[in-house]
Design a protein around this motif. Structure first.
Motif, PDB file in Angstrom:
ATOM      1  N   VAL A  49     -24.414  16.546  34.773  1.00 42.71           N
ATOM      2  CA  VAL A  49     -25.383  17.619  34.733  1.00 42.71           C
ATOM      3  C   VAL A  49     -25.053  17.803  33.250  1.00 42.71           C
ATOM      4  CG1 VAL A  49     -26.056  20.044  35.210  1.00 42.71           C
ATOM      5  CG2 VAL A  49     -25.278  18.388  37.063  1.00 42.71           C
ATOM      6  N   GLY A  50     -26.204  17.826  32.389  1.00 41.58           N
ATOM      7  CA  GLY A  50     -26.073  17.910  31.098  1.00 41.58           C
ATOM      8  C   GLY A  50     -27.418  17.137  30.355  1.00 41.58           C
ATOM      9  N   GLU A  51     -27.267  17.298  28.842  1.00 40.50           N
ATOM     10  CA  GLU A  51     -28.216  16.842  28.087  1.00 40.50           C
ATOM     11  C   GLU A  51     -28.293  15.401  28.358  1.00 40.50           C
ATOM     12  OE1 GLU A  51     -30.994  18.303  27.136  1.00 40.50           O
ATOM     13  OE2 GLU A  51     -30.107  20.165  28.250  1.00 40.50           O
ATOM     14  N   ALA A  52     -29.304  14.466  28.110  1.00 40.10           N
ATOM     15  CA  ALA A  52     -29.176  13.011  27.844  1.00 40.10           C
ATOM     16  C   ALA A  52     -29.506  12.939  26.686  1.00 40.10           C
ATOM     17  CB  ALA A  52     -30.334  12.326  28.729  1.00 40.10           C
TER      18      ALA A  52
ATOM     19  N   ALA B 261     -28.412  11.584  34.241  1.00 42.42           N
ATOM     20  CA  ALA B 261     -28.040  12.920  33.593  1.00 42.42           C
ATOM     21  C   ALA B 261     -29.126  13.929  33.501  1.00 42.42           C
ATOM     22  CB  ALA B 261     -27.441  12.900  32.090  1.00 42.42           C
ATOM     23  N   ILE B 262     -29.065  15.153  34.364  1.00 38.62           N
ATOM     24  CA  ILE B 262     -30.025  15.832  34.494  1.00 38.62           C
ATOM     25  C   ILE B 262     -29.539  17.402  33.665  1.00 38.62           C
ATOM     26  CG2 ILE B 262     -29.020  16.958  36.703  1.00 38.62           C
ATOM     27  CD1 ILE B 262     -31.776  17.390  37.399  1.00 38.62           C
ATOM     28  N   SER B 263     -30.587  18.057  33.024  1.00 42.83           N
ATOM     29  CA  SER B 263     -30.337  19.138  32.281  1.00 42.83           C
ATOM     30  C   SER B 263     -29.998  20.191  33.328  1.00 42.83           C
ATOM     31  CB  SER B 263     -31.631  19.455  31.172  1.00 42.83           C
ATOM     32  OG  SER B 263     -32.532  19.932  32.037  1.00 42.83           O
ATOM     33  N   ALA B 264     -29.265  21.224  32.629  1.00 41.19           N
ATOM     34  CA  ALA B 264     -28.606  22.271  33.399  1.00 41.19           C
ATOM     35  C   ALA B 264     -29.920  23.155  33.908  1.00 41.19           C
ATOM     36  CB  ALA B 264     -27.818  23.364  32.576  1.00 41.19           C
ATOM     37  N   ALA B 265     -30.888  23.332  33.068  1.00 41.66           N
ATOM     38  CA  ALA B 265     -32.223  23.775  33.537  1.00 41.66           C
ATOM     39  C   ALA B 265     -33.198  23.311  34.578  1.00 41.66           C
ATOM     40  CB  ALA B 265     -33.222  24.102  32.108  1.00 41.66           C
ATOM     41  N   ASN B 266     -33.073  21.841  34.366  1.00 41.11           N
ATOM     42  CA  ASN B 266     -33.715  21.098  35.498  1.00 41.11           C
ATOM     43  C   ASN B 266     -33.162  21.269  36.792  1.00 41.11           C
ATOM     44  OD1 ASN B 266     -36.048  19.903  36.413  1.00 41.11           O
ATOM     45  ND2 ASN B 266     -35.070  17.772  35.678  1.00 41.11           N
TER      46      ASN B 266
ATOM     47  N   GLY C  81     -17.526  12.857  39.032  1.00 38.90           N
ATOM     48  CA  GLY C  81     -16.965  13.991  38.741  1.00 38.90           C
ATOM     49  C   GLY C  81     -16.967  14.617  37.264  1.00 38.90           C
ATOM     50  N   PHE C  82     -17.957  14.512  36.668  1.00 42.29           N
ATOM     51  CA  PHE C  82     -18.325  14.867  35.416  1.00 42.29           C
ATOM     52  C   PHE C  82     -17.967  16.352  35.347  1.00 42.29           C
ATOM     53  CE2 PHE C  82     -20.849  11.013  35.415  1.00 42.29           C
ATOM     54  CZ  PHE C  82     -20.465  10.500  34.147  1.00 42.29           C
ATOM     55  N   ARG C  83     -17.348  16.939  33.978  1.00 40.26           N
ATOM     56  CA  ARG C  83     -17.114  18.435  34.078  1.00 40.26           C
ATOM     57  C   ARG C  83     -18.420  19.179  33.929  1.00 40.26           C
ATOM     58  NH1 ARG C  83     -13.251  18.684  28.981  1.00 40.26           N
ATOM     59  NH2 ARG C  83     -11.801  18.116  30.819  1.00 40.26           N
ATOM     60  N   GLY C  84     -19.564  18.589  33.240  1.00 40.11           N
ATOM     61  CA  GLY C  84     -20.842  19.242  33.389  1.00 40.11           C
ATOM     62  C   GLY C  84     -21.234  19.767  35.011  1.00 40.11           C
ATOM     63  N   VAL C  85     -20.832  19.182  35.875  1.00 35.76           N
ATOM     64  CA  VAL C  85     -20.814  19.595  37.146  1.00 35.76           C
ATOM     65  C   VAL C  85     -20.328  21.218  37.406  1.00 35.76           C
ATOM     66  CG1 VAL C  85     -20.579  19.534  39.662  1.00 35.76           C
ATOM     67  CG2 VAL C  85     -21.212  17.530  38.341  1.00 35.76           C
ATOM     68  N   ARG C  86     -19.345  21.204  36.916  1.00 39.11           N
ATOM     69  CA  ARG C  86     -18.439  22.505  37.043  1.00 39.11           C
ATOM     70  C   ARG C  86     -19.049  23.552  35.998  1.00 39.11           C
ATOM     71  NH1 ARG C  86     -13.306  25.170  37.488  1.00 39.11           N
ATOM     72  NH2 ARG C  86     -12.928  26.615  35.818  1.00 39.11           N
TER      73      ARG C  86
ATOM     74  N   LEU D 161     -30.451   9.931  48.820  1.00 36.87           N
ATOM     75  CA  LEU D 161     -31.521  10.015  47.849  1.00 36.87           C
ATOM     76  C   LEU D 161     -31.034   9.799  46.485  1.00 36.87           C
ATOM     77  CD1 LEU D 161     -34.144  12.041  49.521  1.00 36.87           C
ATOM     78  CD2 LEU D 161     -33.791   9.508  49.710  1.00 36.87           C
ATOM     79  N   ASP D 162     -31.458   8.865  45.543  1.00 41.29           N
ATOM     80  CA  ASP D 162     -30.909   8.972  44.182  1.00 41.29           C
ATOM     81  C   ASP D 162     -31.956  10.054  43.090  1.00 41.29           C
ATOM     82  OD1 ASP D 162     -29.728   8.303  41.863  1.00 41.29           O
ATOM     83  OD2 ASP D 162     -30.177   6.171  41.923  1.00 41.29           O
ATOM     84  N   VAL D 163     -31.258  11.047  42.734  1.00 41.39           N
ATOM     85  CA  VAL D 163     -32.180  11.794  41.919  1.00 41.39           C
ATOM     86  C   VAL D 163     -31.919  11.644  40.475  1.00 41.39           C
ATOM     87  CG1 VAL D 163     -32.479  14.410  41.665  1.00 41.39           C
ATOM     88  CG2 VAL D 163     -31.559  13.758  43.863  1.00 41.39           C
ATOM     89  N   PHE D 164     -33.147  11.634  39.690  1.00 39.09           N
ATOM     90  CA  PHE D 164     -32.931  11.309  38.321  1.00 39.09           C
ATOM     91  C   PHE D 164     -33.278  12.489  37.503  1.00 39.09           C
ATOM     92  CE2 PHE D 164     -35.457   7.267  40.153  1.00 39.09           C
ATOM     93  CZ  PHE D 164     -34.116   6.819  40.572  1.00 39.09           C
ATOM     94  N   GLY D 165     -32.719  12.376  36.181  1.00 35.84           N
ATOM     95  CA  GLY D 165     -32.531  13.425  35.403  1.00 35.84           C
ATOM     96  C   GLY D 165     -34.278  13.695  35.098  1.00 35.84           C
ATOM     97  N   THR D 166     -34.951  12.650  35.133  1.00 36.91           N
ATOM     98  CA  THR D 166     -36.418  12.901  34.769  1.00 36.91           C
ATOM     99  C   THR D 166     -37.183  13.613  35.819  1.00 36.91           C
ATOM    100  OG1 THR D 166     -36.825  10.571  35.366  1.00 36.91           O
ATOM    101  CG2 THR D 166     -36.399  11.248  32.787  1.00 36.91           C
ATOM    102  N   ASP D 167     -36.667  13.635  37.006  1.00 30.90           N
ATOM    103  CA  ASP D 167     -37.445  14.156  38.332  1.00 30.90           C
ATOM    104  C   ASP D 167     -37.644  15.564  38.103  1.00 30.90           C
ATOM    105  OD1 ASP D 167     -37.368  11.790  39.457  1.00 30.90           O
ATOM    106  OD2 ASP D 167     -35.694  12.521  40.862  1.00 30.90           O
ATOM    107  N   THR D 168     -38.981  16.073  38.140  1.00 30.30           N
ATOM    108  CA  THR D 168     -39.220  17.657  38.522  1.00 30.30           C
ATOM    109  C   THR D 168     -38.895  18.005  39.820  1.00 30.30           C
ATOM    110  OG1 THR D 168     -41.557  17.056  39.308  1.00 30.30           O
ATOM    111  CG2 THR D 168     -41.350  17.204  36.775  1.00 30.30           C
ATOM    112  N   ALA D 169     -39.021  19.560  39.630  1.00 34.38           N
ATOM    113  CA  ALA D 169     -38.567  20.071  41.254  1.00 34.38           C
ATOM    114  C   ALA D 169     -39.705  19.598  42.144  1.00 34.38           C
ATOM    115  CB  ALA D 169     -38.682  21.555  40.981  1.00 34.38           C
ATOM    116  N   ALA D 170     -40.884  19.500  41.816  1.00 34.67           N
ATOM    117  CA  ALA D 170     -41.887  18.878  42.721  1.00 34.67           C
ATOM    118  C   ALA D 170     -41.626  17.527  43.289  1.00 34.67           C
ATOM    119  CB  ALA D 170     -43.395  18.823  42.146  1.00 34.67           C
TER     120      ALA D 170
END
Length: 255
Positions: free
Chosen positions: A5-8, A17-22, A65-70, A211-220
């Motif tokens: 979880v963090g910027e790509a 990598a998914i942004s915090a906002a997404n 176990g990335f630190r961005g998860v915390r 299910l594999d969730v990608f950083g580019t996936d929108t909420a929809a």
């Protein structure tokens, strides 16, 4: 299944990598749609017929176990009161995801959770489980090295957490019958793969689907993935699914 979880920094990183906002948008959209996260033990108990689950139950997992998860995911999940699971690479606690350089020597690496951070998160509702010792491709190992990779991780994490570590996520999602057998021999009661689909009570306990969730996936897109049990969350896939259902109903009426 999430990862960092963090910027790509580029399109290649954006897959895992998914942004915090997404990520926050994903979780709040899931909650608004009626989904609720459950703990990993509750999920396994349901598979074993030992308990029921509410409608819309989700299991949220993070590999590596990335630190961005915390930093980014924990506050959102705490706000929702949702438990979650992180699969740790036991020999890299407090280090970085150096295994990515096995396929790309120039790849950027990112910090992983340290021991104190892990213990704090454990107190705050996070379950930690195994992702092997070194994030190696398990089917490539001989029998002795394979068992050590699995057993060594479980033992080290159990000591760190002062709790039994019962579940494994296969690195790279790679496993075969020999790896499944070794996983059982190493003391794990279930293991998670990366194949998409729905988990029924009869699912192989050492091939649990995610299910594999990608950083580019929108909420929809995330909601469509969940509803379809598919890694394809496109609108076209959803429309195709609905058309097939209509066609099947019409065929049944015709008979």
């Amino acid at each position: 299944m999430y990862h960092r979880v963090g910027e790509a920094r580029d399109a290649q990183e954006a897959r895992y990598a998914i942004s915090a906002a997404n990520f926050a948008a994903h979780m709040h959209s899931a909650a608004q749609a009626g989904y609720r996260a459950i703990g990993i033990d509750a999920f396994i108990e349901w598979l074993q017929g030992e308990r029921s689950l509410p409608e819309g139950a989700l299991l949220i997992t993070f590999d590596d176990g990335f630190r961005g998860v915390r930093e980014h995911a924990l506050p959102v999940l705490e706000q929702l009161g949702w438990p979650f699971t992180v699969f740790l690479v036991s020999d890299q606690i407090g280090g970085e995801n150096v295994w990515t350089r096995g396929t790309n020597p120039h790849a950027d690496t990112y910090p992983l959770l340290g021991a104190d951070e892990i213990r704090d998160m454990q107190k705050r509702g996070c379950s930690f489980q195994s992702h092997s010792r070194s994030h190696v491709r398990l089917p490539t190992l001989d029998d002795g090295a394979l068992l050590e990779e699995l057993r060594g991780s479980r033992e080290r994490l159990s000591t760190l957490l002062d709790d039994d570590v019962r579940y494994l996520a296969y690195p790279f999602g790679q496993a075969d019958e020999r790896v499944e057998a070794a996983t059982h021999s190493a003391g794990y009661t279930a293991a998670f793969a990366t194949q998409p689909g729905f988990n029924r009570p009869e699912v192989n306990r050492y091939r649990i689907r995610r299910l594999d969730v990608f950083g580019t996936d929108t909420a929809a897109m995330l909601l469509r993935k969940i509803r379809l049990g598919s890694n394809d969350g496109s609108l076209g896939n959803m429309l195709g699914y609905r058309l097939r259902r209509v066609a099947n109903r019409l065929a049944g009426t015709a008979r």
